[in-house]
Scaffold this active site. Structure first.
Site, PDB file in Angstrom:
ATOM      1  N   ASP A 104       4.962 -14.350  11.682  1.00 47.10           N
ATOM      2  CA  ASP A 104       3.709 -14.885  11.152  1.00 47.10           C
ATOM      3  C   ASP A 104       2.615 -13.819  11.256  1.00 47.10           C
ATOM      4  O   ASP A 104       2.043 -13.616  12.333  1.00 47.10           O
ATOM      5  CB  ASP A 104       3.367 -16.141  11.968  1.00 47.10           C
ATOM      6  N   LYS A 110      -7.588  -1.687  11.090  1.00 50.26           N
ATOM      7  CA  LYS A 110      -6.941  -2.086   9.824  1.00 50.26           C
ATOM      8  C   LYS A 110      -5.759  -1.155   9.558  1.00 50.26           C
ATOM      9  O   LYS A 110      -4.684  -1.586   9.149  1.00 50.26           O
ATOM     10  CB  LYS A 110      -7.958  -2.032   8.682  1.00 50.26           C
ATOM     11  N   HIS A 154      -3.255   9.969  -0.155  1.00 49.98           N
ATOM     12  CA  HIS A 154      -3.375   8.735  -0.935  1.00 49.98           C
ATOM     13  C   HIS A 154      -3.289   9.035  -2.424  1.00 49.98           C
ATOM     14  O   HIS A 154      -2.639   8.337  -3.182  1.00 49.98           O
ATOM     15  CB  HIS A 154      -4.719   8.049  -0.657  1.00 49.98           C
ATOM     16  N   GLU A 169       0.850  -1.203   0.000  1.00 52.75           N
ATOM     17  CA  GLU A 169       0.000   0.000   0.000  1.00 52.75           C
ATOM     18  C   GLU A 169       0.880   1.245   0.000  1.00 52.75           C
ATOM     19  O   GLU A 169       1.715   1.437   0.899  1.00 52.75           O
ATOM     20  CB  GLU A 169      -0.924  -0.030   1.226  1.00 52.75           C
TER      21      GLU A 169
HETATM   22  C1  MEV Z   1      -6.205   2.439   4.753  1.00 53.93           C
HETATM   23  O1  MEV Z   1      -5.388   1.348   4.419  1.00 53.93           O
HETATM   24  C2  MEV Z   1      -6.238   2.633   6.247  1.00 53.93           C
HETATM   25  C3  MEV Z   1      -7.188   3.716   6.755  1.00 53.93           C
HETATM   26  O2  MEV Z   1      -8.500   3.473   6.241  1.00 53.93           O
HETATM   27  C4  MEV Z   1      -7.181   3.609   8.251  1.00 53.93           C
HETATM   28  C5  MEV Z   1      -8.219   4.462   8.938  1.00 53.93           C
HETATM   29  O3  MEV Z   1      -9.261   4.762   8.354  1.00 53.93           O
HETATM   30  O4  MEV Z   1      -7.958   4.792  10.123  1.00 53.93           O
HETATM   31  C6  MEV Z   1      -6.771   5.065   6.290  1.00 53.93           C
END
Ligand code: MEV
Length: 423
Positions: free
Chosen positions: A281, A265, A378, A85
Site C-alpha cells: 500500500d 519526494k 532527465h 518517471e
Molecule cells: C524528481 O522526481 C526528484 C528530484 O527532484 C529529487 C530531488 O530533487 O532530490 C530530482
C-alpha cells in the site's frame, strides 16, 4: 440532463463502458476501443484484476522495470520497480552498480511495532474509567482471541493496550492505544479487526466509541540503510569536493522544508516503485514517511550524511509497514513474481530492500544535483520519450541523440530537428 445513475455497480462491464461512452464521450467508438485494447486476452487473469476493485472497466499499464546489481548486506539483489518517471530505474541501476564496488548497502531493522487506536468519548470521572480499563484489559485480550490465534502462532499478536487521556486537547476524548506485531503481513485487516472487537467489548453506557482504526504513523516500525566508503574512493575528479557538496545538500534538506519535501519526494520515487511492484500500500507508506519526516515539529530530510575522518557516510531511517504475505502480495501474479525475484523476502527483509531503493534514489538525485544538474540525465530520457512520440526510426533516433549530446533538449528543438531530417 443529469448524469447521475443508480445501481451502476450492478451493470456488466460492457454495460458500464457503454454508459460511460454514451454519457461522457458522445458515444465515440474510439473510447470503447481504447478501454478494450487494455483488457487481458486471458479471461481468467482479467477477471482476477476486475475483482480487485469495484467498477473495473479496463487496466492501466505502468512500466515494470528491474534494477540489477544491488548488494545488500553482502547478498545480491535485482529490484523490481513500477514507476512512470523515466529516470528512476536508470538511476537505481547506476547507483546500485556504483555501491556494489564500494561495500554495498548495509541495512538493519530497528523496530517492527504497529499501532492502532480505539477513539472514544467519556464524560465521567477519570479514576472510574481507569478502574474500568484495568478490569476490562484481560477481557479485551479475550475478545480478540479468535482473531489473534493464527498471528500468535507466527510469533505476532497484540503487544500492549494502553488507556490514553487526550482530554486536554479535546473534551472527553480518550483512546485505547494498542501496539501490534504483525510479522510478515502488513496487518491492516488484522489490526482493524482486533480494534473493532476490542471496541465492542469496551463500550458501555458511558463510553461512546467514535471509531477504531490502525494508524499509518508507525514511528516504531523503522529500518535503516546505509552506504559508506573512504572519501577518496568516491571517485570522480575531486572526491573531497563531491563529498563536501553532497553533505551540504543533505544538511540543507535537514533544515529547509521547501528543499526537504523535494528531497524526500526523490526518496519516495525509489520507495513507492518497489512498494507498488510488491503489491503493498503505497499511500500508507507515503503518509507514514512524511509524518515521520515531521516528527521533530518541522518537516526534514529522511536521509543524513556525514563526512568525518576521511569517511563518507550516507544513510536513511524510515518507517515502512510492509507485508510479504496476504493482501495483493499473494493475489497479484506480478506482485508475487516481484517477491520471488527478491528471493521471497520476509517483511523485515523487504523493509531493508525498500529502504535501500530509497537511499539509492536519493544518492542518484543528490549526485546529479550537486554535479551536472538534474536536467542532464532527465533530458536524455525525455529526448527518447519525444522521439517515441514522434515515431522516429532507430536511425533517426541515433542521429538526433548524437546531435543533442552537446545541445539543450527542448520539445520544440527536437521536433524541429526531426522535421529537418524527415525533409
Ligand atoms: C524528481 O522526481 C526528484 C528530484 O527532484 C529529487 C530531488 O530533487 O532530490 C530530482
Amino acid at each position: 440532463m443529469s448524469k447521475i445513475i443508480s445501481g451502476f455497480s450492478k451493470l456488466t462491464k460492457e454495460e458500464k463502458i457503454d454508459w460511460l461512452a454514451k454519457t461522457y464521450f458522445n458515444n465515440q467508438p474510439e473510447i470503447i476501443q481504447t478501454l478494450k485494447q487494455y483488457w487481458n486476452v486471458d479471461n481468467k487473469l482479467q477477471q482476477l484484476h476486475d475483482d480487485f476493485i469495484e467498477n473495473t472497466i479496463s487496466n492501466f499499464y505502468m512500466p515494470y522495470g528491474i534494477a540489477p546489481n544491488f548488494v545488500i548486506n553482502g547478498r545480491d539483489y535485482v529490484i523490481p520497480m513500477v514507476v512512470e518517471e523515466s529516470s528512476v530505474v536508470a538511476a537505481a541501476s547506476l547507483v546500485a552498480k556504483y555501491w556494489s564496488t564500494r561495500g554495498g548497502f548495509k541495512t538493519e531493522v530497528i523496530s517492527t511495532t504497529k499501532i492502532g487506536q480505539v477513539h472514544f468519548m467519556f464524560a465521567g470521572n477519570k479514576t472510574d474509567l481507569e478502574t474500568y480499563f484495568q478490569e476490562q484489559k484481560p477481557k479485551l485480550h479475550n475478545a480478540t482471541a479468535s482473531i489473534t490465534k493464527n498471528m500468535e502462532k507466527r510469533g505476532g499478536g497484540i503487544l500492549e493496550i494502553q488507556l490514553i487521556d487526550k482530554t486536554d486537547k479535546l473534551a472527553n476524548y480518550y483512546q485505547l492505544h494498542v501496539t501490534f506485531e504483525t510479522k510478515d503481513s502488513m496487518g491492516a485487516n488484522f489490526i482493524n479487526s482486533c480494534l473493532e472487537a476490542m471496541a465492542n467489548q469496551f463500550r458501555n453506557d458511558k463510553i461512546d466509541i467514535v471509531m477504531s482504526i490502525l494508524s499509518n504513523y508507525v514511528p516504531e516500525c523503522i529500518v535503516k540503510a546505509e552506504v559508506s566508503c573512504k572519501v577518496e574512493d568516491l571517485g570522480g575528479e575531486n572526491p573531497q569536493k563531491f563529498a563536501q557538496k553532497f553533505e551540504q545538500a543533505v544538511k540543507i534538506a535537514e533544515i529547509e522544508p521547501y528543499r526537504a519535501v523535494t528531497h524526500n519526494k526523490g526518496i519516495m520515487n525509489g520507495i513507492d516503485a518497489v512498494v507498488l511492484a510488491t503489491g503493498n500500500d503505497f499511500r500508507a507508506i507515503e503518509a507514514g514517511a512524511h509524518a515521520y519526516a515531521s516528527k521533530d515539529g518541522q518537516y526534514k530530510s529522511l536521509t543524513h550524511c556525514s563526512v568525518k575522518d576521511g569517511v563518507f557516510k550516507f544513510w536513511i531511517e524510515i518507517p515502512l509497514a510492509l507485508g510479504t504475505v496476504g493482501g495483493l502480495t499473494s493475489l497479484h501474479p506480478m506482485a508475487k513474481l516481484s517477491l520471488d525475484m527478491m528471493q521471497k523476502p520476509s517483511a523485515r527483509n523487504l523493509m531493508q530492500i525498500i529502504a535501500t531503493a530509497g537511499l539509492a534514489q536519493n544518492f542518484a538525485a543528490l549526485r546529479a544535483l550537486t554535479t551536472k544538474g538534474i536536467q542532464h540525465g532527465h533530458m536524455k530520457m525525455h529526448l527518447q520519450n519525444i522521439l517515441n512520440q514522434l515515431g522516429a526510426s532507430i536511425e533517426e533516433k541515433e542521429e538526433i541523440t548524437t546531435y543533442f549530446e552537446s545541445k539543450t533538449v527542448s520539445h520544440s528543438a527536437v521536433v524541429d530537428k526531426f522535421n529537418e531530417i524527415r525533409k
